[in-house]
Write a protein that holds these residues in place. Structure first.
Motif, PDB file in Angstrom:
ATOM      1  N   LEU A  95      47.072  55.351  32.131  1.00 55.86           N
ATOM      2  CA  LEU A  95      47.104  53.955  32.574  1.00 55.86           C
ATOM      3  C   LEU A  95      48.311  53.727  33.476  1.00 55.86           C
ATOM      4  CD1 LEU A  95      46.204  52.229  29.182  1.00 55.86           C
ATOM      5  CD2 LEU A  95      44.682  52.566  31.147  1.00 55.86           C
ATOM      6  N   PRO A  96      48.270  54.260  34.682  1.00 56.87           N
ATOM      7  CA  PRO A  96      49.455  54.206  35.555  1.00 56.87           C
ATOM      8  C   PRO A  96      49.839  52.803  35.999  1.00 56.87           C
ATOM      9  CG  PRO A  96      47.545  55.020  36.754  1.00 56.87           C
ATOM     10  CD  PRO A  96      47.153  54.981  35.311  1.00 56.87           C
ATOM     11  N   LEU A  97      48.937  51.823  35.839  1.00 61.88           N
ATOM     12  CA  LEU A  97      49.250  50.456  36.254  1.00 61.88           C
ATOM     13  C   LEU A  97      49.484  49.530  35.059  1.00 61.88           C
ATOM     14  CD1 LEU A  97      46.753  50.003  39.225  1.00 61.88           C
ATOM     15  CD2 LEU A  97      49.093  50.874  39.264  1.00 61.88           C
ATOM     16  N   ARG A  98      49.701  50.105  33.888  1.00 55.48           N
ATOM     17  CA  ARG A  98      49.961  49.286  32.700  1.00 55.48           C
ATOM     18  C   ARG A  98      51.176  48.391  32.953  1.00 55.48           C
ATOM     19  NH1 ARG A  98      48.976  49.734  27.166  1.00 55.48           N
ATOM     20  NH2 ARG A  98      48.168  51.864  27.341  1.00 55.48           N
ATOM     21  N   GLY A  99      51.037  47.123  32.610  1.00 51.98           N
ATOM     22  CA  GLY A  99      52.141  46.183  32.749  1.00 51.98           C
ATOM     23  C   GLY A  99      52.259  45.574  34.124  1.00 51.98           C
ATOM     24  N   ARG A 100      51.359  45.914  35.025  1.00 48.71           N
ATOM     25  CA  ARG A 100      51.428  45.378  36.383  1.00 48.71           C
ATOM     26  C   ARG A 100      50.309  44.373  36.625  1.00 48.71           C
ATOM     27  NH1 ARG A 100      53.402  50.822  39.706  1.00 48.71           N
ATOM     28  NH2 ARG A 100      55.045  51.297  38.184  1.00 48.71           N
ATOM     29  N   VAL A 101      50.601  43.422  37.492  1.00 49.12           N
ATOM     30  CA  VAL A 101      49.665  42.343  37.793  1.00 49.12           C
ATOM     31  C   VAL A 101      49.155  42.524  39.216  1.00 49.12           C
ATOM     32  CG1 VAL A 101      49.396  39.849  38.060  1.00 49.12           C
ATOM     33  CG2 VAL A 101      50.839  40.774  36.215  1.00 49.12           C
ATOM     34  N   ALA A 102      47.835  42.509  39.369  1.00 43.59           N
ATOM     35  CA  ALA A 102      47.216  42.703  40.679  1.00 43.59           C
ATOM     36  C   ALA A 102      46.380  41.490  41.053  1.00 43.59           C
ATOM     37  CB  ALA A 102      46.343  43.959  40.671  1.00 43.59           C
ATOM     38  N   ILE A 103      46.557  41.020  42.269  1.00 39.40           N
ATOM     39  CA  ILE A 103      45.701  39.988  42.846  1.00 39.40           C
ATOM     40  C   ILE A 103      44.767  40.674  43.824  1.00 39.40           C
ATOM     41  CG2 ILE A 103      45.622  37.942  44.319  1.00 39.40           C
ATOM     42  CD1 ILE A 103      48.436  37.235  43.268  1.00 39.40           C
ATOM     43  N   VAL A 104      43.473  40.492  43.634  1.00 36.08           N
ATOM     44  CA  VAL A 104      42.480  41.092  44.534  1.00 36.08           C
ATOM     45  C   VAL A 104      41.668  39.964  45.143  1.00 36.08           C
ATOM     46  CG1 VAL A 104      40.635  42.773  44.808  1.00 36.08           C
ATOM     47  CG2 VAL A 104      42.377  43.129  43.043  1.00 36.08           C
ATOM     48  N   THR A 105      41.863  39.682  46.413  1.00 37.29           N
ATOM     49  CA  THR A 105      41.103  38.607  47.048  1.00 37.29           C
ATOM     50  C   THR A 105      39.686  39.084  47.349  1.00 37.29           C
ATOM     51  OG1 THR A 105      41.691  39.164  49.348  1.00 37.29           O
ATOM     52  CG2 THR A 105      43.235  37.766  48.114  1.00 37.29           C
ATOM     53  N   GLY A 106      38.772  38.124  47.376  1.00 33.45           N
ATOM     54  CA  GLY A 106      37.380  38.449  47.658  1.00 33.45           C
ATOM     55  C   GLY A 106      36.794  39.440  46.674  1.00 33.45           C
ATOM     56  N   SER A 107      37.108  39.268  45.386  1.00 31.74           N
ATOM     57  CA  SER A 107      36.757  40.309  44.404  1.00 31.74           C
ATOM     58  C   SER A 107      35.621  39.920  43.466  1.00 31.74           C
ATOM     59  CB  SER A 107      37.991  40.704  43.592  1.00 31.74           C
ATOM     60  OG  SER A 107      38.648  39.574  43.066  1.00 31.74           O
ATOM     61  N   SER A 108      34.844  38.914  43.836  1.00 31.31           N
ATOM     62  CA  SER A 108      33.705  38.553  42.996  1.00 31.31           C
ATOM     63  C   SER A 108      32.495  39.432  43.280  1.00 31.31           C
ATOM     64  CB  SER A 108      33.332  37.077  43.203  1.00 31.31           C
ATOM     65  OG  SER A 108      32.884  36.848  44.528  1.00 31.31           O
ATOM     66  N   ARG A 109      32.550  40.216  44.362  1.00 34.63           N
ATOM     67  CA  ARG A 109      31.420  41.085  44.701  1.00 34.63           C
ATOM     68  C   ARG A 109      31.890  42.186  45.652  1.00 34.63           C
ATOM     69  NH1 ARG A 109      27.811  37.624  49.079  1.00 34.63           N
ATOM     70  NH2 ARG A 109      29.522  37.164  50.520  1.00 34.63           N
ATOM     71  N   GLY A 110      30.988  43.121  45.921  1.00 36.44           N
ATOM     72  CA  GLY A 110      31.218  44.140  46.932  1.00 36.44           C
ATOM     73  C   GLY A 110      32.401  45.045  46.655  1.00 36.44           C
ATOM     74  N   ILE A 111      33.091  45.423  47.721  1.00 37.91           N
ATOM     75  CA  ILE A 111      34.218  46.344  47.605  1.00 37.91           C
ATOM     76  C   ILE A 111      35.335  45.742  46.755  1.00 37.91           C
ATOM     77  CG2 ILE A 111      36.029  47.554  48.890  1.00 37.91           C
ATOM     78  CD1 ILE A 111      34.067  47.814  51.215  1.00 37.91           C
ATOM     79  N   GLY A 112      35.610  44.454  46.949  1.00 37.79           N
ATOM     80  CA  GLY A 112      36.667  43.809  46.187  1.00 37.79           C
ATOM     81  C   GLY A 112      36.415  43.861  44.692  1.00 37.79           C
ATOM     82  N   ARG A 113      35.162  43.656  44.295  1.00 35.59           N
ATOM     83  CA  ARG A 113      34.803  43.725  42.878  1.00 35.59           C
ATOM     84  C   ARG A 113      35.081  45.113  42.321  1.00 35.59           C
ATOM     85  NH1 ARG A 113      31.055  45.792  39.829  1.00 35.59           N
ATOM     86  NH2 ARG A 113      30.314  44.705  37.942  1.00 35.59           N
ATOM     87  N   ALA A 114      34.641  46.151  43.035  1.00 36.60           N
ATOM     88  CA  ALA A 114      34.854  47.528  42.574  1.00 36.60           C
ATOM     89  C   ALA A 114      36.337  47.839  42.458  1.00 36.60           C
ATOM     90  CB  ALA A 114      34.173  48.511  43.525  1.00 36.60           C
ATOM     91  N   ILE A 115      37.132  47.340  43.397  1.00 38.38           N
ATOM     92  CA  ILE A 115      38.576  47.564  43.356  1.00 38.38           C
ATOM     93  C   ILE A 115      39.190  46.899  42.127  1.00 38.38           C
ATOM     94  CG2 ILE A 115      40.759  46.973  44.493  1.00 38.38           C
ATOM     95  CD1 ILE A 115      39.238  47.349  47.185  1.00 38.38           C
ATOM     96  N   ALA A 116      38.804  45.661  41.879  1.00 36.15           N
ATOM     97  CA  ALA A 116      39.368  44.931  40.740  1.00 36.15           C
ATOM     98  C   ALA A 116      39.044  45.628  39.425  1.00 36.15           C
ATOM     99  CB  ALA A 116      38.834  43.500  40.730  1.00 36.15           C
ATOM    100  N   VAL A 117      37.796  46.045  39.259  1.00 37.95           N
ATOM    101  CA  VAL A 117      37.389  46.728  38.027  1.00 37.95           C
ATOM    102  C   VAL A 117      38.152  48.040  37.877  1.00 37.95           C
ATOM    103  CG1 VAL A 117      35.455  47.878  36.868  1.00 37.95           C
ATOM    104  CG2 VAL A 117      35.116  45.643  37.944  1.00 37.95           C
ATOM    105  N   HIS A 118      38.340  48.759  38.975  1.00 36.69           N
ATOM    106  CA  HIS A 118      39.054  50.038  38.905  1.00 36.69           C
ATOM    107  C   HIS A 118      40.526  49.837  38.561  1.00 36.69           C
ATOM    108  CE1 HIS A 118      39.865  54.236  39.656  1.00 36.69           C
ATOM    109  NE2 HIS A 118      40.848  53.898  40.477  1.00 36.69           N
ATOM    110  N   LEU A 119      41.173  48.861  39.178  1.00 38.78           N
ATOM    111  CA  LEU A 119      42.585  48.612  38.868  1.00 38.78           C
ATOM    112  C   LEU A 119      42.759  48.234  37.403  1.00 38.78           C
ATOM    113  CD1 LEU A 119      43.877  46.672  42.015  1.00 38.78           C
ATOM    114  CD2 LEU A 119      43.963  49.121  41.554  1.00 38.78           C
ATOM    115  N   ALA A 120      41.814  47.459  36.880  1.00 37.34           N
ATOM    116  CA  ALA A 120      41.878  47.112  35.461  1.00 37.34           C
ATOM    117  C   ALA A 120      41.730  48.348  34.588  1.00 37.34           C
ATOM    118  CB  ALA A 120      40.787  46.094  35.128  1.00 37.34           C
ATOM    119  N   SER A 121      40.887  49.296  35.019  1.00 39.16           N
ATOM    120  CA  SER A 121      40.707  50.523  34.234  1.00 39.16           C
ATOM    121  C   SER A 121      41.972  51.367  34.222  1.00 39.16           C
ATOM    122  CB  SER A 121      39.541  51.349  34.793  1.00 39.16           C
ATOM    123  OG  SER A 121      39.896  52.028  35.992  1.00 39.16           O
ATOM    124  N   LEU A 122      42.860  51.131  35.194  1.00 38.70           N
ATOM    125  CA  LEU A 122      44.133  51.843  35.257  1.00 38.70           C
ATOM    126  C   LEU A 122      45.245  51.091  34.523  1.00 38.70           C
ATOM    127  CD1 LEU A 122      44.089  53.020  38.998  1.00 38.70           C
ATOM    128  CD2 LEU A 122      43.353  54.281  36.973  1.00 38.70           C
TER     129      LEU A 122
END
Length: 263
Positions: free
Chosen positions: A9-36
């Motif tokens: 979990l290399p991003l544990r404790g960090r906060v990420a803002i992902v704009t345009g993340s309700s669908r498409g590429i942004g959604r995949a990015i947000a889900v992946h960052l959460a998995s980290l």
């Protein structure tokens, strides 16, 4: 040496803002960052139901790891409220901004035929929106290491394909901002980079395109397929991590070796 938990979990404790993340590429990015391990702000403009689905997906495996926030990236006060919401929800300034919000001209005009209103719409989101988000991030991301600004451009900025003049110009502006920011943020520990995806199978890509066109794009890719949003997300995850500290001011193509610069 990193512990096994930190490595997983290399991003544990960090906060990420992902704009345009309700669908498409942004959604995949947000889900992946959460998995980290990141806490993630899902930003949307109009479709709260889609954003809530992403939040529910993330929170089902990582409770209280995601919230949704409506914000128009083209409006400074709205973007300020987005960063405020991140701090309020997670008790920390944001560490990571991924600016994924973007629009494309559905009719693909030549420059000679592009209505000024269409140009303004594209630049309002892609260029102005990126500028406003970058300005807020440059002032508010956590200092001292781990700060990351990751912008999304497009391989069209290199392909220079006819009938995409306004969109291509807006993405060229995005790439320039990333390179300039990397220098301006000297001494803060914040890096700024840009991802330039090739053709990705999203609603944005399919809008207004014929089956014949899509077939030609697939044939031009060495992998013989369109990209997927999940092809892009891990590259963003890497740039968001400590492993990418020495990657700064770069535009990274993520396009499967897409070779046909004229189609």
């Amino acid at each position: 040496m990193a512990t096994p938990a930190a490595a997983a979990l290399p991003l544990r404790g960090r906060v990420a803002i992902v704009t345009g993340s309700s669908r498409g590429i942004g959604r995949a990015i947000a889900v992946h960052l959460a998995s980290l391990g990141a806490k993630v702000v899902i930003n949307y403009t109009s479709n709260s139901a889609q954003a809530d689905l992403v939040v529910a997906e993330i929170n089902s495996s990582s409770p209280d790891a995601a919230i949704s926030v409506r914000a128009n990236v083209s409006d400074p006060e709205s973007v300020k409220s987005l960063f405020d919401a991140a701090e309020s929800a997670f008790g920390s300034p944001a560490h990571i901004l991924v600016n994924s919000a973007g629009v494309m001209d559905a009719e693909h005009f030549s420059i000679a035929d592009t209505p000024v209103e269409e140009f303004d719409k594209i630049f309002s989101v892609n260029a102005r929106g990126t500028f406003i988000c970058c300005r807020e991030a440059a002032n508010r991301l956590k200092r001292g290491g781990g700060g990351r600004i990751i912008l999304l451009s497009s391989s069209l900025a290199v392909a220079l394909k006819p009938n995409y003049g306004a969109y291509t110009a807006s993405k060229a502006a995005v790439e320039t901002m990333a390179r300039v920011l990397a220098k301006e943020l000297k001494g803060t520990g914040i890096t700024a980079n840009c991802i330039a995806p090739g053709p990705i199978a999203t609603e944005l890509f399919f809008a207004g395109r014929s089956e014949e066109y899509i077939k030609g794009v697939v044939e031009a890719c060495p992998h013989g397929r369109l990209g997927k949003a999940d092809d892009v997300a891990p590259v963003v995850g890497f740039l968001a991590s400590d492993s990418a500290e020495w990657v700064n001011g770069q535009v990274i193509p993520v396009n499967g070796g897409f070779l046909c610069l004229s189609c």
